[in-house]
Design an enzyme around this catalytic site. Sequence first.
Site, PDB file in Angstrom:
ATOM      1  N   SER A   1       0.860  -1.200   0.000  1.00 42.94           N
ATOM      2  CA  SER A   1       0.000   0.000   0.000  1.00 42.94           C
ATOM      3  C   SER A   1       0.883   1.232   0.000  1.00 42.94           C
ATOM      4  O   SER A   1       2.041   1.174   0.404  1.00 42.94           O
ATOM      5  CB  SER A   1      -0.862   0.019   1.271  1.00 42.94           C
ATOM      6  N   ASP A   2       0.325   2.347  -0.472  1.00 44.26           N
ATOM      7  CA  ASP A   2       1.059   3.588  -0.272  1.00 44.26           C
ATOM      8  C   ASP A   2       0.907   3.973   1.206  1.00 44.26           C
ATOM      9  O   ASP A   2       0.122   3.375   1.950  1.00 44.26           O
ATOM     10  CB  ASP A   2       0.537   4.685  -1.227  1.00 44.26           C
ATOM     11  N   TRP A   3       1.680   4.984   1.596  1.00 50.89           N
ATOM     12  CA  TRP A   3       1.761   5.361   3.019  1.00 50.89           C
ATOM     13  C   TRP A   3       0.368   5.660   3.587  1.00 50.89           C
ATOM     14  O   TRP A   3      -0.271   6.610   3.181  1.00 50.89           O
ATOM     15  CB  TRP A   3       2.649   6.588   3.144  1.00 50.89           C
ATOM     16  N   GLY A   4      -0.084   4.790   4.504  1.00 50.49           N
ATOM     17  CA  GLY A   4      -1.348   5.053   5.186  1.00 50.49           C
ATOM     18  C   GLY A   4      -2.580   4.780   4.352  1.00 50.49           C
ATOM     19  O   GLY A   4      -3.710   4.996   4.784  1.00 50.49           O
ATOM     20  N   ALA A   5      -2.416   4.266   3.149  1.00 46.70           N
ATOM     21  CA  ALA A   5      -3.555   4.155   2.224  1.00 46.70           C
ATOM     22  C   ALA A   5      -4.577   3.122   2.676  1.00 46.70           C
ATOM     23  O   ALA A   5      -5.758   3.227   2.321  1.00 46.70           O
ATOM     24  CB  ALA A   5      -3.051   3.822   0.820  1.00 46.70           C
TER      25      ALA A   5
END
Length: 716
Positions: A264-268
């Site tokens: 996942s992207d950061w915090g996605a």
Amino acid sequence: MEQAKLTALVQEMTLAEKVDQLLQLAADFYSQAAEEKTGPMTEMGLKDENIQNAGTILGLAGASEAKRIQKEYMEKNRLGIPTLLMADIIHGFRTIFPIPLALGSSWDLAAAEEMAQISAKEAAVSGLHVTFSPMVDLVRDPRWGRVMESTGEDPYLNARFAESFVKGYQGDDLKNDFTRVAACVKHFAAYGAALAGRDYNTVNMSERQLRESYLPGYKAALDAGAKLVMTSFNTVDGIPATGNKWLFRDVLRQEYDFDGVVISDWGAVKELIFHGVAADEKQAAQLAIEAGVDIEMMTTCYTHYLAELIEEGSVDEALLDEAVLRILELKNDLGLFENPYRGASVEDEKVILSPEHRQAAREIAQKSIVLLKNKADILPLNSEETVAIIGPAAASHDVLGAWSWQGKMEEAVSLLEGAQAYSSHLLVGKEEFDYFAPSQKAVAEAVSLAQKADKVVLALGEAEWMSGEAASRSDITLPKAQIALFEAVKAVNPNIIVTLYNGRPLDLNGIDEAKAIVEAWFAGTEAGNALADILWGAFNPTARLSMSFPESVGQVPIFYNCDSTGRPYESAPNEKYVSKYLDVSNYAKYPFGFGLSYSQFSYQDVVIDQTELTPENQILLTVTITNESEQTGKETVQLYIQDLVGQVVRPIKELKAFQQVVLAGKESRKVSFAITEEMLRYVHQDQRTISDAGAFLAMVGPNSRDLTAVTFNLVK
Ligand code: GLC
């Protein structure tokens, strides 16, 4: 380690250990300064064992630190599983190369591969295993800050660069070649189509458009062997990518046959709540694991709820096992079970920022700098002329770009420093020059220097923080004070050469009366040397834009490969009721593929060897290019094709091939392109990618505007 042992290893892991393998934490959690982690640790509800068993770490660099962390990690890991270190090496590690949008302007795939290979080498000796690159998001909106990370607006060119980046990063023996790192292609998918160019905003488009224009870049990176895919922050047809089963299970894993790691992207994962498709972190965890997201970057939905979801029967443990296995397979593909320290080497860190790497950065920057205007051949400068070098970017080392993580501005070369090698007749200011509000004293000094000079190099641009992530701009002009400075200088000396450091296509109308405009982008550690090489003619410019420069932000999105419409302006330019604006043209100020050289190239005799193409044969298009000047130069010959009648509306032209040819002064050469049926295939309404029989235009020329066309038919 053999596959069977990996599978057995997964079976040996406890449920908690498997869940922790899906967690990715930032390097701070492993620093020796324990207090750096207590705050975030509490905030994220992490226990020591979560940190100890988190499967991967991001944002760490330095061989000794990487070795320390890996040693501690493996000593504490019950099964001896190594951790894996990832980071953003987007266009260089410590030796910073031009931003990808600049590299896209080089049209030089070998240069892109070399950039990636050097980046990988410097990252690998610093202990890294994976780079979060290439970013291959197609971008048609210069308001979006991350346009600087892309290679531009064309699907074909983006795909070729994606392949080159992956080949450079990974090489062909990732397990044993410790100078390489694994590539993570991002952001899947269509992050660059954010509505209104506002970062993280919704993306709305048809599946057909997604497949036609936006997916080819990712597919090319995967076909080149990219080991990871990162999810994008945006929605795709109303469902956030990070929770989008169709996008990841059906398209990526099924259709594209991708069996690597999805991160996942950061915090996605947690952001699925803010998107409004998950009520809480538990539902976010379920959506993401069902969509096939293996690693959760820097949030803890999996950590806190995946075991519960499995124990209550809401999620099949097999989904967890397959994710863990893919992560262990990635570690195995990097040889980490046998060589957990891999390429980390304190003694070998001397390769970092080596003279060879700097020279490569300089040469690639030379190839990325676009000569947009050169009236009356005011360029190149000669060493006898008195040249004032003024403006906020003249002495600036802010030349690395927004994704230059380990790069250090103090190691970069400014334009002034580069220019000193070429002339002893430079007039240089002493006053500090602010990008946005220069002091009256600085302006007065600049004007007085301009007055005394034969020619003026006026160095302008954006600061690096004005592009990159979360840096969208609604107004893409230069800062007002810089345009005022231009006017003040023009009043005393019209012989102005404007140089630009910037991270996006700009509206350049404010400096339109410059005699020359040199687009240097953020050109990296060797920016000043490369720019001076071009200004004083040591390098004959070869770069061509990979993204349109609009007349005005009001035209955006504006891109060369647009549709015709039912009322094309060109069909009746004097008519009122045609597709046009009342106050600006339909066209880019500087179009895709455009760039000048100190040579002049002409195109003659565009011919095709037959007019009927079939799936079995190919048509040979030949054009004669002549270098009308005395100076050796490189021309990028571009081939575009238009499908005149399609089952769906087709773009008025599409780049299908290009060749870079070097011609000596007065030299002519025939350049040939093979046209095949495969080039004519496109995504139909039923999502099949096939060609239609019928009439086509083949167009060849130096850019997407100045083209010569010939007609041919596809017969099936
Ligand atoms: C950022 C970016 C992504 C990057 C990741 C890790 O938010 O969107 O491109 O790789 O976080 O730094």
